[in-house]
Design a protein around this motif. Sequence first.
Motif, short mmCIF file in Angstrom:
data_model
loop_
_atom_site.label_atom_id
_atom_site.label_comp_id
_atom_site.label_asym_id
_atom_site.label_seq_id
_atom_site.Cartn_x
_atom_site.Cartn_y
_atom_site.Cartn_z
N TYR A 71 3.39 8.97 -0.16
CA TYR A 71 2.12 10.10 0.70
C TYR A 71 2.10 10.47 1.85
CZ TYR A 71 -0.49 14.37 -0.82
OH TYR A 71 -1.14 15.77 -0.57
N GLU B 89 0.89 -0.98 0.18
CA GLU B 89 -0.20 -0.12 -0.02
C GLU B 89 0.56 0.78 0.20
OE1 GLU B 89 -2.95 0.62 3.01
OE2 GLU B 89 -3.44 -1.50 2.81
N LYS B 90 2.42 1.23 0.04
CA LYS B 90 2.90 2.73 1.02
C LYS B 90 2.72 3.06 -0.88
CE LYS B 90 5.25 5.00 4.13
NZ LYS B 90 4.08 5.70 4.93
N THR B 91 2.97 4.90 -0.28
CA THR B 91 2.95 5.85 -1.41
C THR B 91 4.18 6.38 -1.52
OG1 THR B 91 1.37 7.11 -0.69
CG2 THR B 91 0.88 4.85 -2.79
N THR C 83 -6.27 6.40 -2.21
CA THR C 83 -6.95 5.06 -1.37
C THR C 83 -8.02 5.10 -1.88
OG1 THR C 83 -4.97 5.13 0.23
CG2 THR C 83 -6.88 4.20 0.66
N ARG D 166 -0.57 4.99 -9.09
CA ARG D 166 -1.16 4.46 -8.42
C ARG D 166 -2.60 3.96 -8.93
NH1 ARG D 166 -3.29 5.00 -2.20
NH2 ARG D 166 -3.75 3.10 -1.66
N GLN E 81 -1.12 9.11 4.08
CA GLN E 81 -2.11 8.26 3.33
C GLN E 81 -2.21 7.88 4.99
OE1 GLN E 81 0.78 5.56 1.29
NE2 GLN E 81 -1.30 4.62 1.03
N SER F 238 -3.20 10.68 -1.97
CA SER F 238 -2.67 9.61 -2.57
C SER F 238 -3.54 8.60 -3.36
CB SER F 238 -2.29 8.66 -1.39
OG SER F 238 -3.66 7.60 -0.52
#
Length: 277
Positions: free
Chosen positions: A207, A203-205, A239, A267, A210, A237
């Motif tokens: 941002y 999941e980690k972007t 989500t 993403r 987030q 981000s």
Amino acid sequence: MTGSIAIHQGDNLAVARRLPDGAFTVIYLDPPFNTGRSRTRIAAVDAAVPDVRRGFRDREYTRLRGDLGVYADEFQDYWAFLEPRLLESWRLLADDGTLYLHLDYREVHYAKVLLDALLGRERFLNEIIWAYDYGAKTKRRWPPKHETILVYVKNPDRYWFDSDAVDREPYMAPGLVTPEKAARGKLPTDVWWHTIVPTTGREKTGYPTQKPEGIIRRIVQASSRPGDAVLDLFAGSGTTGAVAAALGRDAVLVDDNPAAIAVMRERLPGAVLIPPG
């Protein structure tokens, strides 16, 4: 089945004013928390209320807003920024729709009183506490490790809520329930224990603000159906879009930060980018 995603780049108030009435079953708002840090300072804008509304203890809304401003100078500017966006969101919410406003301890108590007056206390549905245990912990007070999501419904008599669609969670004391119940898990309450986005993980972007997909997934699962439309005016981000599309909902995402737009485009490669204007 996956939903479509539209990313609007620009001021979210201007974008919201171009969208049609009642178009969204879920509106999720995750505005800056007014921490006083430079990256979240907010300039006030005109926030005239179109009429005088009566609410909490039968006081006029405009007077209540003014009274709160006397006690919290910074809140006055923050609410001047947030109020017109809330009013536009309310216009955009479908009759069976639900509004989720995500704040922290700095503003949520003011927002709850003002929203009750602005929208009507009968439209308040829940206060969700998202609790986590990560990050630095002060030893001079109880470490603040939760955020609050205020939930309001457009029509208290016909809002959509599907508890069966929500991901279930383990019982904290599985030995106190039957094996069948323990295996199925329980419906989440209004306190959600959920980790923040892991520093390493899919999941980690990168941002900074987030939110984890698990939090948004519960919201979208419970308060919308496949084919419904979801709106996020502070998309960050992306989500909300990622979760909505995976669940077969359409999503409209808005942000004016070029860094957020870049993260969302990477993403959400299938999203349609709508430039300013």
